[in-house]
Design an enzyme around this catalytic site. Structure first.
Site, PDB file in Angstrom:
ATOM      1  N   ARG A 120       0.831  -1.135   0.017  1.00  0.00           N
ATOM      2  CA  ARG A 120       0.095  -0.057  -0.093  1.00  0.00           C
ATOM      3  C   ARG A 120       0.921   1.171  -0.009  1.00  0.00           C
ATOM      4  NH1 ARG A 120      -0.575   2.736   4.814  1.00  0.00           N
ATOM      5  NH2 ARG A 120       0.550   1.772   6.760  1.00  0.00           N
TER       6      ARG A 120
ATOM      7  N   ARG B 290      18.486  10.172   0.622  1.00  0.00           N
ATOM      8  CA  ARG B 290      18.175  11.261   1.546  1.00  0.00           C
ATOM      9  C   ARG B 290      19.416  11.775   2.204  1.00  0.00           C
ATOM     10  NH1 ARG B 290      14.792   8.065   6.539  1.00  0.00           N
ATOM     11  NH2 ARG B 290      16.610   6.969   6.931  1.00  0.00           N
TER      12      ARG B 290
ATOM     13  N   GLU C 232      22.691   9.505   2.713  1.00  0.00           N
ATOM     14  CA  GLU C 232      22.835   8.153   2.863  1.00  0.00           C
ATOM     15  C   GLU C 232      22.909   7.652   1.532  1.00  0.00           C
ATOM     16  OE1 GLU C 232      19.258   6.612   4.804  1.00  0.00           O
ATOM     17  OE2 GLU C 232      19.854   7.694   6.798  1.00  0.00           O
TER      18      GLU C 232
ATOM     19  N   ASP D 290       9.968  -1.763  12.912  1.00  0.00           N
ATOM     20  CA  ASP D 290      10.096  -0.599  13.388  1.00  0.00           C
ATOM     21  C   ASP D 290      10.227  -0.675  14.868  1.00  0.00           C
ATOM     22  OD1 ASP D 290       9.077   1.213  11.192  1.00  0.00           O
ATOM     23  OD2 ASP D 290       7.017   0.662  11.419  1.00  0.00           O
TER      24      ASP D 290
ATOM     25  N   ARG E 170      -3.206  10.805   1.366  1.00  0.00           N
ATOM     26  CA  ARG E 170      -4.028  11.272   2.447  1.00  0.00           C
ATOM     27  C   ARG E 170      -4.861  12.626   1.319  1.00  0.00           C
ATOM     28  NH1 ARG E 170       0.088  12.417   7.096  1.00  0.00           N
ATOM     29  NH2 ARG E 170       0.054  10.244   8.088  1.00  0.00           N
TER      30      ARG E 170
ATOM     31  N   ARG F  65      20.530  -5.033   1.882  1.00  0.00           N
ATOM     32  CA  ARG F  65      20.865  -3.717   1.462  1.00  0.00           C
ATOM     33  C   ARG F  65      21.856  -3.210   2.436  1.00  0.00           C
ATOM     34  NH1 ARG F  65      22.147  -2.511  -3.517  1.00  0.00           N
ATOM     35  NH2 ARG F  65      21.231  -0.213  -3.289  1.00  0.00           N
TER      36      ARG F  65
ATOM     37  N   TYR G 116      12.115  -6.508   8.559  1.00  0.00           N
ATOM     38  CA  TYR G 116      12.275  -5.103   9.156  1.00  0.00           C
ATOM     39  C   TYR G 116      11.426  -4.903  10.211  1.00  0.00           C
ATOM     40  CZ  TYR G 116      12.507  -0.097   8.895  1.00  0.00           C
ATOM     41  OH  TYR G 116      12.746   0.859   9.346  1.00  0.00           O
TER      42      TYR G 116
END
Length: 374
Positions: A169, A279, A304, A354, A173, A248, A352
């Site tokens: 997804r 970034r 980065e 959070d 917004r 990576r 991964y």
């Protein structure tokens, strides 16, 4: 003998050690790097906390996890509102009405919905790769300017070569809201993430040793604990006997500027493929509420650069394609056969996480371990 030998001092290992020490258990924590904290470790320069291994913004909707971390540190209420830079044009992230206004010079949600709906029609049938999946979700303009180049740099290959399931997804917004996360709680520790790690580890029953590579020195620790909690790469634990999992890597370049404010935002994504880095991070903007830091005429900006990972380097993002998922499943089967070894965290689970998810995972693991031992 210790109750637990914990390999790795990232959030999973530190939370596990703290909780077990609270229950009267003894823990030896081994860390390969010279500093504890894993990828949330910070470095202080000129009073600014630099996120050594990339930007880390704590955000969660787990009430219990939020209450847990607030026992140890105070959070500053930082809200992540990154900006995308495409060929010198700036767009707000995540994709919202500010983004659409800049892209198409429109002002209403209905106008934005109509444009996106029309552009999504460029993909007919089931998306066959990441490019088609992204266009089917947000249309061609957003994909071309804000997704394609960034994603290809991040993964080191064309979006047409990446599987569609990588993007399940994309947040869109139809409001003028630049807050990147939808979670209820968000912020960064006022004194940096090192303060959280210190609070977790600085208690009776926990011993920490840095500069120790467990996989190279495993024989020396064979009988020092009843149970091993391993948070390193799962394939490395097994000596890569089934092959290497892919990651990576990231390379960081940090520059000191003698000015108070260099880019005006903490995180700026560079989405054009022609720009070699993904970034830039201006660390002082993470220190919300510190007007003294904001005013001082010095700042640090980190670029980065993603690259192909090699063993011995820090692994950041698992390459979750079909080949690697099958290989990880084989290593997971081996892990279940290990006696008195717990595998946890992003590297051991090839997943991964959070920060809030890894803390919740560690707390759940503690509870399961305690329950099993009763």
């Amino acid at each position: 003998m210790y109750d637990y030998l914990i390999v790795g001092s990232g959030l999973f290992g530190c939370v596990f050690a703290h909780e077990m020490a609270e229950r009267g258990k003894t823990c030896l924590v081994l860390e390969r790097r010279a500093q504890v904290g894993g990828n949330v470790a910070c470095e202080e320069r000129d009073g600014i906390y630099l996120h050594t291994y990339g930007a880390h913004i704590f955000h969660t909707s787990y009430e219990d996890v939020w209450q847990y971390v607030n026992k140890f540190v105070r959070f500053n209420g930082y809200v992540n509102s990154p900006v995308a830079n495409y060929m010198g044009h700036l767009y707000n992230l995540p994709f919202n009405m500010n983004t659409f206004r800049e892209l198409w010079d429109i002002v209403t949600p209905s106008e934005a919905r109509a444009i996106i709906a029309e552009q999504r029609q460029a993909i007919k049938g089931e998306p066959q790769n990441l490019e088609e999946q992204a266009i089917s979700l947000v249309g061609t303009d957003i994909y071309t300017k804000l997704i394609k180049g960034y994603t290809e740099k991040q993964w080191g290959r064309s979006c047409t070569e990446l599987p569609a399931f990588i993007i399940k997804r994309l947040p869109v917004r139809y409001t003028f809201d630049n807050n990147y996360f939808n979670d209820r709680y968000q912020g960064i520790p006022e004194d940096g993430y090192n303060s959280l790690i210190k609070a977790l580890l600085d208690m009776p029953g926990i011993e920490v040793r840095t500069g120790v590579d467990y996989n190279k020195e495993r024989a020396a620790f064979a009988d020092v604990a009843q149970t091993v909690v391993y948070t390193g790469p799962i394939d490395e634990y097994f000596g890569y006997k089934l092959g290497q999992l892919e990651y990576r890597g990231l390379r960081f370049e940090t520059q000191r500027f003698t000015e108070a404010n260099h880019q005006g935002v903490a995180v700026m994504n560079y989405t054009a493929r022609e720009v070699p880095f993904t970034r830039t991070i201006e660390h002082k903007h993470f220190m919300r509420g510190r007007e003294d830091i904001a005013a001082q005429p010095v700042t640090y900006v980190t670029r980065e650069y993603p690259h192909d990972w090699q063993p011995g380097e820090e692994a950041y993002y698992p390459v979750n394609n079909e080949r690697n998922q099958k290989l990880y499943a084989q290593y997971k089967d081996l892990a279940t056969q290990e006696q008195n070894v717990i595998f946890g965290g992003r590297l051991a689970e090839y997943k991964y996480y959070d920060m809030d998810d890894v803390i919740k995972s560690a707390l759940d693991c503690v509870q399961a371990t305690v329950t099993q031992g009763e």
